[in-house]
Scaffold this motif. Structure first.
Motif, PDB file in Angstrom:
ATOM      1  N   VAL A   1      -4.654 -14.516  52.986  1.00  0.00           N
ATOM      2  CA  VAL A   1      -4.226 -15.195  54.212  1.00  0.00           C
ATOM      3  C   VAL A   1      -2.915 -14.633  54.756  1.00  0.00           C
ATOM      4  CG1 VAL A   1      -5.436 -17.321  53.636  1.00  0.00           C
ATOM      5  CG2 VAL A   1      -3.048 -17.040  52.944  1.00  0.00           C
ATOM      6  N   GLY A   2      -2.330 -13.645  54.075  1.00  0.00           N
ATOM      7  CA  GLY A   2      -1.100 -13.030  54.580  1.00  0.00           C
ATOM      8  C   GLY A   2       0.157 -13.506  53.901  1.00  0.00           C
TER       9      GLY A   2
ATOM     10  N   LEU B   1     -13.351 -16.269  50.939  1.00  0.00           N
ATOM     11  CA  LEU B   1     -13.311 -14.870  51.326  1.00  0.00           C
ATOM     12  C   LEU B   1     -11.875 -14.510  51.691  1.00  0.00           C
ATOM     13  CD1 LEU B   1     -16.483 -14.596  53.604  1.00  0.00           C
ATOM     14  CD2 LEU B   1     -16.237 -13.727  51.284  1.00  0.00           C
ATOM     15  N   ALA B   2     -11.499 -13.275  51.408  1.00  0.00           N
ATOM     16  CA  ALA B   2     -10.162 -12.788  51.741  1.00  0.00           C
ATOM     17  C   ALA B   2     -10.239 -11.917  52.987  1.00  0.00           C
ATOM     18  CB  ALA B   2      -9.575 -11.997  50.574  1.00  0.00           C
ATOM     19  N   ALA B   3      -9.145 -11.933  53.770  1.00  0.00           N
ATOM     20  CA  ALA B   3      -9.148 -11.209  55.039  1.00  0.00           C
ATOM     21  C   ALA B   3      -9.327  -9.712  54.842  1.00  0.00           C
ATOM     22  CB  ALA B   3      -7.850 -11.490  55.793  1.00  0.00           C
ATOM     23  N   ASP B   4      -8.868  -9.150  53.709  1.00  0.00           N
ATOM     24  CA  ASP B   4      -9.038  -7.714  53.536  1.00  0.00           C
ATOM     25  C   ASP B   4     -10.508  -7.333  53.355  1.00  0.00           C
ATOM     26  OD1 ASP B   4      -9.266  -8.859  51.059  1.00  0.00           O
ATOM     27  OD2 ASP B   4      -7.917  -7.484  50.034  1.00  0.00           O
ATOM     28  N   GLN B   5     -11.353  -8.294  52.985  1.00  0.00           N
ATOM     29  CA  GLN B   5     -12.788  -8.014  52.930  1.00  0.00           C
ATOM     30  C   GLN B   5     -13.341  -7.768  54.335  1.00  0.00           C
ATOM     31  OE1 GLN B   5     -13.234 -11.696  50.447  1.00  0.00           O
ATOM     32  NE2 GLN B   5     -14.820 -10.496  49.423  1.00  0.00           N
ATOM     33  N   LEU B   6     -12.800  -8.469  55.320  1.00  0.00           N
ATOM     34  CA  LEU B   6     -13.186  -8.226  56.710  1.00  0.00           C
ATOM     35  C   LEU B   6     -12.655  -6.874  57.188  1.00  0.00           C
ATOM     36  CD1 LEU B   6     -14.453  -9.219  59.364  1.00  0.00           C
ATOM     37  CD2 LEU B   6     -12.287 -10.366  59.877  1.00  0.00           C
TER      38      LEU B   6
ATOM     39  N   ASP C   1     -19.539 -14.036  61.998  1.00  0.00           N
ATOM     40  CA  ASP C   1     -20.374 -13.990  60.799  1.00  0.00           C
ATOM     41  C   ASP C   1     -19.532 -14.149  59.535  1.00  0.00           C
ATOM     42  OD1 ASP C   1     -22.536 -13.626  62.426  1.00  0.00           O
ATOM     43  OD2 ASP C   1     -22.688 -11.455  62.100  1.00  0.00           O
ATOM     44  N   PHE C   2     -18.344 -13.537  59.550  1.00  0.00           N
ATOM     45  CA  PHE C   2     -17.444 -13.632  58.396  1.00  0.00           C
ATOM     46  C   PHE C   2     -17.019 -15.080  58.150  1.00  0.00           C
ATOM     47  CE2 PHE C   2     -13.106 -13.557  56.641  1.00  0.00           C
ATOM     48  CZ  PHE C   2     -13.277 -12.766  55.522  1.00  0.00           C
TER      49      PHE C   2
ATOM     50  N   LEU D   1      -7.149  -7.609  62.918  1.00  0.00           N
ATOM     51  CA  LEU D   1      -7.947  -6.412  63.151  1.00  0.00           C
ATOM     52  C   LEU D   1      -7.349  -5.555  64.262  1.00  0.00           C
ATOM     53  CD1 LEU D   1     -11.600  -7.785  62.856  1.00  0.00           C
ATOM     54  CD2 LEU D   1     -10.275  -6.557  61.138  1.00  0.00           C
ATOM     55  N   ALA D   2      -6.830  -6.197  65.301  1.00  0.00           N
ATOM     56  CA  ALA D   2      -6.226  -5.439  66.399  1.00  0.00           C
ATOM     57  C   ALA D   2      -4.996  -4.677  65.940  1.00  0.00           C
ATOM     58  CB  ALA D   2      -5.859  -6.384  67.542  1.00  0.00           C
TER      59      ALA D   2
END
Length: 370
Positions: A109-110, A330-335, A319-320, A301-302
């Protein structure tokens, strides 16, 4: 740093990303570097009970690590997410009170990135990072002494008939003084006396042995520590130059004692897997980060990808989040991994990528229970 001038922290006409312009903010939560690098000079004096007087001051500027900060946050101006008002409040409160900030929340989550955002915006230089394991000790974070290496050095000299160096305040001409075998750790380097605070990231603290939290209390409360190997010889060697955690960094330690001048800005991250002692929590400020929503994921992502179809990205984010809401974590780095594959020239096509998403987005609770 002086508290005489208490001008508004948000420049006139500047937009406030959190939606609230508070005059007392030094860290504004923009994620962008301060143009003149002087925001930290507006930090008022510490509370009397958090005022430290360490000396001699560390010489030279704090090293920069722009590449690491860019790797974690993306390039400046590339859509780095703004902090929430609550997050900005707590960062500033930790800066004002000279207290550690305990950041909790699910993986990805940062939490760790917060230390780098504060360092970038306030111009505080390289982030010192101490990654915690179940075997981590306070001494590991403060300093290490290579006694075996020193004995081997002396034995090699004796075998070659080479006289040893005359030990003094700095490394000898041949690099074999006592200080050559002492290396300050991330915490020890953060406590070196400077006029402005260093940023220290204590990562994954809930992996630590239960004693580490209690052991840290003394260092955080006193803002100092001793190096016994130097204290024992302080009459003969009152000043010894030791290595720091910064690349090629050294600092002269006087009488075997290190005491800070500006208490470091400490970010301690935890996934909440273990409860911490009340005495430790009482000395920290606590920030809980929620899982990222669609807007925050889009900003993330941007910051890392300057190109890409907005509609397709929005669909992937949807979808994520849908998969994350089915009962797992789920972790953001997976996205980030999925978006990188989607945009890579010569990467997997849409059909192959859809098949990979099951592996890329494996829920973290599934991994833990396997």
């Amino acid at each position: 740093m002086s508290g005489e001038s208490r001008q508004p922290r948000v420049a006139e006409g500047a937009s406030c990303p959190t939606g609230r312009a508070d005059d007392w903010w030094i860290y504004r939560g923009t994620g962008e570097p301060d143009g003149d690098g002087r925001l930290i000079e507006q930090l008022p004096p510490p509370p009397p009970w958090r005022d430290f007087d360490g000396a001699p001051l560390a010489s030279g500027p704090v090293p920069r690590d722009d590449a690491e900060i860019r790797r974690r946050l993306g390039a400046p101006g590339a859509g780095v997410r703004a902090s929430s008002a609550e997050e900005t409040d707590l960062v500033n409160a930790a800066l004002f009170l000279r207290r550690p900030l305990l950041v909790t929340g699910p993986p990805g989550v940062g939490k760790s990135s917060l230390a780098h955002r504060v360092s970038r915006e306030l111009g505080l230089g390289r982030v010192l990072r101490w990654t915690i394991t179940s075997k981590s000790t306070l001494k590991e974070g403060l300093y290490g002494y290579d006694a075996i290496g020193r004995v081997q050095e002396a034995s090699a000299r004796d075998a070659l008939g080479v006289p040893g160096p005359s030990e003094g305040p700095g490394p000898g001409a041949d690099g074999s003084s006592l200080g050559d075998f002492i290396q300050l750790g991330p915490l020890g380097t953060a406590l070196l006396p400077r006029e402005t605070p260093r940023v220290l990231l204590v990562d994954e603290f809930d992996k630590a042995d239960t004693d580490l939290a209690n052991d840290l209390l003394g260092a955080f409360e006193d803002g100092e520590f001793r190096i016994p190997e130097l204290s024992r010889v302080r009459a003969r060697l009152p000043e010894v130059a030791v290595h720091t955690d910064d690349p090629d960094g050294t600092h002269v330690v006087r009488h075997g004692r290190v005491r800070c001048r500006a208490f470091p800005f400490v970010v301690i991250t935890s996934n909440g897997e273990r409860s911490l002692p009340p005495a430790f929590l009482r000395r920290c400020l606590t920030l809980e980060m929620p899982p990222p929503d669609a807007d925050r994921l889009a900003e993330m992502l941007a910051a890392q990808f300057t190109e890409g179809d907005g509609d397709e990205r929005a669909l992937m984010i949807r979808d994520f989040l849908s998969r994350a809401l089915t009962g797992g974590t789920l972790a953001a780095d997976q996205l980030l991994n999925a978006e990188y594959l989607r945009l890579s020239p010569g990467g997997p096509g849409e059909g192959a990528l859809n098949g990979l998403l099951h592996a890329l987005w494996q829920r973290l609770d599934e991994v833990g229970s396997a």
